[in-house]
Design an enzyme around this catalytic site. Structure first.
Site, PDB file in Angstrom:
ATOM      1  N   LYS A  56       0.751  -1.263  -0.027  1.00  0.00           N
ATOM      2  CA  LYS A  56       0.098   0.028  -0.023  1.00  0.00           C
ATOM      3  C   LYS A  56       0.883   1.282  -0.038  1.00  0.00           C
ATOM      4  O   LYS A  56       2.013   1.131   0.423  1.00  0.00           O
ATOM      5  CB  LYS A  56      -0.907   0.113   1.311  1.00  0.00           C
ATOM      6  N   ASP A  86      -6.769   4.115  -4.509  1.00  0.00           N
ATOM      7  CA  ASP A  86      -7.564   3.857  -3.237  1.00  0.00           C
ATOM      8  C   ASP A  86      -8.405   5.124  -3.010  1.00  0.00           C
ATOM      9  O   ASP A  86      -8.632   5.979  -3.918  1.00  0.00           O
ATOM     10  CB  ASP A  86      -6.630   3.450  -2.319  1.00  0.00           C
TER      11      ASP A  86
HETATM   12  P1  NDP Z   1     -13.194   7.557  -2.764  1.00  0.00           P
HETATM   13  O1  NDP Z   1     -12.191   8.410  -2.524  1.00  0.00           O
HETATM   14  O2  NDP Z   1     -13.695   7.317  -4.103  1.00  0.00           O
HETATM   15  O3  NDP Z   1     -14.391   7.764  -1.789  1.00  0.00           O
HETATM   16  C1  NDP Z   1     -14.539   7.695  -0.262  1.00  0.00           C
HETATM   17  C2  NDP Z   1     -15.703   8.261   0.097  1.00  0.00           C
HETATM   18  O4  NDP Z   1     -15.812   7.948   1.391  1.00  0.00           O
HETATM   19  C3  NDP Z   1     -16.100   9.734  -0.345  1.00  0.00           C
HETATM   20  O5  NDP Z   1     -17.365   9.659  -0.485  1.00  0.00           O
HETATM   21  C4  NDP Z   1     -15.505  10.466   0.791  1.00  0.00           C
HETATM   22  O6  NDP Z   1     -16.524  11.593   1.169  1.00  0.00           O
HETATM   23  C5  NDP Z   1     -16.050   9.418   2.192  1.00  0.00           C
HETATM   24  N1  NDP Z   1     -14.943   9.567   3.263  1.00  0.00           N
HETATM   25  C6  NDP Z   1     -13.615   9.465   3.020  1.00  0.00           C
HETATM   26  N2  NDP Z   1     -13.004   9.864   4.369  1.00  0.00           N
HETATM   27  C7  NDP Z   1     -14.011  10.116   5.221  1.00  0.00           C
HETATM   28  C8  NDP Z   1     -14.204  10.512   6.539  1.00  0.00           C
HETATM   29  N3  NDP Z   1     -13.010  10.651   7.179  1.00  0.00           N
HETATM   30  N4  NDP Z   1     -15.327  10.631   7.115  1.00  0.00           N
HETATM   31  C9  NDP Z   1     -16.681  10.475   6.228  1.00  0.00           C
HETATM   32  N5  NDP Z   1     -16.588  10.144   4.725  1.00  0.00           N
HETATM   33  C10 NDP Z   1     -15.422   9.819   4.489  1.00  0.00           C
HETATM   34  O7  NDP Z   1     -12.514   6.192  -2.186  1.00  0.00           O
HETATM   35  P2  NDP Z   1     -13.026   4.620  -2.562  1.00  0.00           P
HETATM   36  O8  NDP Z   1     -14.454   4.491  -2.648  1.00  0.00           O
HETATM   37  O9  NDP Z   1     -12.090   4.125  -3.546  1.00  0.00           O
HETATM   38  O10 NDP Z   1     -12.510   4.155  -1.190  1.00  0.00           O
HETATM   39  C11 NDP Z   1     -13.377   3.825  -0.052  1.00  0.00           C
HETATM   40  C12 NDP Z   1     -12.912   2.582   0.730  1.00  0.00           C
HETATM   41  O11 NDP Z   1     -12.846   1.473   0.120  1.00  0.00           O
HETATM   42  C13 NDP Z   1     -11.429   2.863   1.412  1.00  0.00           C
HETATM   43  O12 NDP Z   1     -11.392   2.387   2.648  1.00  0.00           O
HETATM   44  C14 NDP Z   1     -10.801   2.164   0.879  1.00  0.00           C
HETATM   45  O13 NDP Z   1      -9.543   1.606   0.945  1.00  0.00           O
HETATM   46  C15 NDP Z   1     -11.581   1.005   0.229  1.00  0.00           C
HETATM   47  N6  NDP Z   1     -11.303   0.169  -0.942  1.00  0.00           N
HETATM   48  C16 NDP Z   1     -11.004   0.692  -2.147  1.00  0.00           C
HETATM   49  C17 NDP Z   1     -10.852  -0.105  -3.336  1.00  0.00           C
HETATM   50  C18 NDP Z   1     -10.940   0.534  -4.423  1.00  0.00           C
HETATM   51  O14 NDP Z   1     -10.785  -0.081  -5.681  1.00  0.00           O
HETATM   52  N7  NDP Z   1     -11.128   1.632  -4.884  1.00  0.00           N
HETATM   53  C19 NDP Z   1     -10.466  -1.525  -3.219  1.00  0.00           C
HETATM   54  C20 NDP Z   1     -11.077  -2.097  -1.828  1.00  0.00           C
HETATM   55  C21 NDP Z   1     -11.151  -1.352  -0.766  1.00  0.00           C
HETATM   56  P3  NDP Z   1     -16.199  12.979   0.180  1.00  0.00           P
HETATM   57  O15 NDP Z   1     -16.850  12.719  -1.025  1.00  0.00           O
HETATM   58  O16 NDP Z   1     -16.944  14.093   0.953  1.00  0.00           O
HETATM   59  O17 NDP Z   1     -14.743  13.165  -0.024  1.00  0.00           O
HETATM   60  O1  2IT Z   2      -7.867  -1.848  -0.857  1.00  0.00           O
HETATM   61  C1  2IT Z   2      -7.696  -2.399  -2.089  1.00  0.00           C
HETATM   62  O2  2IT Z   2      -7.928  -3.488  -2.406  1.00  0.00           O
HETATM   63  C2  2IT Z   2      -7.530  -1.202  -3.139  1.00  0.00           C
HETATM   64  N1  2IT Z   2      -7.467  -0.102  -3.024  1.00  0.00           N
HETATM   65  C3  2IT Z   2      -7.277  -1.940  -4.609  1.00  0.00           C
HETATM   66  C4  2IT Z   2      -5.853  -2.314  -4.790  1.00  0.00           C
HETATM   67  C5  2IT Z   2      -5.505  -2.706  -6.134  1.00  0.00           C
HETATM   68  O3  2IT Z   2      -4.477  -2.933  -6.402  1.00  0.00           O
HETATM   69  O4  2IT Z   2      -6.391  -2.704  -6.950  1.00  0.00           O
END
Ligand code: NDP
Ligand code: 2IT
Length: 448
Positions: free
Chosen positions: A127, A167
């Site tokens: 990461k 992420d």
């Molecule tokens: P994004 O940046 O696309 O979206 C994050 C969302 O969460 C936004 O709506 C944001 O609000 C909100 N958010 C972030 N921090 C906070 C906080 N402290 N309090 C309240 N709301 C918050 O991120 P992702 O959707 O990609 O990721 C979301 C989660 O999923 C993370 O934990 C990430 O590690 C996990 N994840 C992501 C993967 C991926 O492929 N993208 C894969 C596996 C897991 P705002 O819109 O106001 O910024």
């Molecule tokens: O938390 C996760 O699994 C991710 N942000 C996706 C990682 C990846 O390499 O696609």
């Protein structure tokens, strides 16, 4: 002091001031150490496998210097935690958020190692990211930051070494800037980053994969209880990549998405969002990059609750899909009190360990992030395969493969998580299955 406490105390002593990392390790130790005792296989202990697994292979920390639109010189810190490459090259996302520090990236890299082992694909765990805050930055500022970040990172990654992706705070736009700079610096065109645009080596379904995969995992959990998503009231936190594609798939399968959230608050739509409303929200968050507050202003059925989390809204299924520790003990109790029957983690470690305890005691269906959200990295793995073969599979092919992988992950959880009474503990299942795969490889390598 029991064995688990002794082990966790050692990790805390060696990693002072890193509470998120301690939390992730403790959860795994509580599954793995009793399992090792039960199977009476001395090899793992003799080789100190769990001690070795909780120490990253290496960490790179670097300065990221860039110029903002007002010509101020800005300095951020960049990181890459290369946690474990026993079963494949390092693989995991990059997080850009003001909260990013070593504790958070170590917990994420540690979890990623187990998650990637569950995907059935050959990927190690890593990461990275930066304490850069993308909020309110112009496109040009984002580009300059990404280019500077990659100018240092590029020497530590490669398609056989370490393959980053997005992420939180690092989506399609950022991945494109990062890849563009990597290509320019190395004069190569390889699949060194995943989540790329479709015109330059990206994979179908990668954008949707984490959210869709999380819903496929929930569907498998419900099947175990002879139940289904159709007609269920669903609360989803976040409104980013994971949350909005979770919502999309839930609506497709007949679920009623009654809440979404962002940093400003929660939207509540008692009758469930329809596809047009979801499309409006996608445009609002992905293109306009504005607050969910605007959705309530433009749609009568949508109410906005300022500064509130969504967990007190009565629901059947909960999909925490924003960030770590967004469900605390009190939120967990509220969910259970209101009759929530399933929690499926789209985010990484969104529930505190106390909250997890409450879900497990209540015996509701609880899918931990390292299993439930593995769909994203799985399709990243498939993007790597397509890049290596220099071809692209169709959307249907990839959706099918994603569904099969999520079913397989669910089966691994059943295999290693079923207790004597027939109850499935998905936390134990995911931790033990992930541990076994990585541990076997580490044992084969001898003392390294
Ligand atoms: P994004 O940046 O696309 O979206 C994050 C969302 O969460 C936004 O709506 C944001 O609000 C909100 N958010 C972030 N921090 C906070 C906080 N402290 N309090 C309240 N709301 C918050 O991120 P992702 O959707 O990609 O990721 C979301 C989660 O999923 C993370 O934990 C990430 O590690 C996990 N994840 C992501 C993967 C991926 O492929 N993208 C894969 C596996 C897991 P705002 O819109 O106001 O910024
Ligand atoms: O938390 C996760 O699994 C991710 N942000 C996706 C990682 C990846 O390499 O696609």
């Amino acid at each position: 002091m029991d064995e688990i406490e002794r082990f966790v105390n050692g990790v805390k002593r060696r990693n002072i001031g890193q509470p998120e990392f301690h939390q992730a390790v403790e959860e795994v130790a509580r599954s793995v150490l009793p399992y090792l005792k039960k199977i009476q296989d001395p090899r793992y202990k003799k080789a100190s496998i769990l001690e070795r697994m909780t120490e990253p292979d290496r960490i790179v920390v670097f300065r990221v210097c860039w110029e903002d639109d007002k010509n101020n010189v800005r300095v951020n810190r960049g990181f890459r935690v290369q946690f474990n490459n026993s079963i494949g090259p390092y693989k995991g996302g990059l997080r850009f958020d003001k909260s990013v520090n070593l504790s958070i990236l170590k917990f994420l890299g540690f979890e990623q190692t187990f998650k990637n082992a569950l995907t059935t694909l050959p990927m190690g765990g890593a990461k990275g990211g930066s304490n850069f805050n993308p909020r309110g930055k112009s496109n040009n500022e984002i580009m300059r930051f990404c280019q500077s970040f990659m100018t240092e990172l590029h020497r530590h990654i490669g398609h056989h070494i370490d393959i980053p992706a997005g992420d939180l705070g690092c989506g399609a736009r950022e991945v494109s800037y990062l890849f563009g700079q990597y290509k320019r610096l190395t004069n190569t065109f390889t699949g060194t980053i995943t989540g790329k645009g479709l015109s330059f080596g990206g994979s179908q379904i990668r954008t949707e994969a984490t959210g869709y995969g999380s819903v496929y995992f929930a569907r498998e959990m419900l099947k175990e209880k002879k139940d289904a998503i159709d007609g269920k009231r669903c609360v989803v936190s976040g409104s980013g990549n994971v949350a909005l594609y979770t919502a999309e798939k839930l609506i497709e399968l007949g679920g009623k998405v009654i809440a979404l959230s962002d940093r400003d608050g929660t939207i509540h739509c008692a009758k469930g969002l329809d596809s047009d409303q979801l499309d409006f929200i996608k445009d609002l968050k992905f293109n306009r990059r504005e607050s969910l507050r605007e959705a309530a202003k433009e749609h009568e059925e949508i109410e906005f609750k300022d500064d509130q989390k969504p967990w007190d809204i009565e629901c059947d299924l909960a999909f925490p899909s924003a960030t770590q520790n967004e469900i605390d003990e009190e939120d967990a109790r509220t969910l259970i009190k209101n009759g929530c029957m399933l929690v499926c983690e789209g985010a990484n470690m969104p529930s505190t360990n106390k909250a997890v305890e409450i879900f497990r005691e209540a015996k509701i269906l609880y899918g931990p992030g390292k299993a439930a959200n593995a769909g994203g990295v799985s399709v990243s793995g498939l993007e790597m395969s397509q890049n290596a073969m220099r071809l692209s599979w169709t959307r249907d092919d990839l959706n099918y493969k994603l569904e099969e992988i999520m079913k397989d992950i669910h089966q691994q959880c059943v295999k290693y998580g079923k207790d004597d009474s027939g109850q499935i503990d998905y936390v134990n299942g995911a931790n033990i299955a992930g541990f076994r795969k990585v541990a076997e490889a580490m044992l084969s390598f001898g003392i390294v």
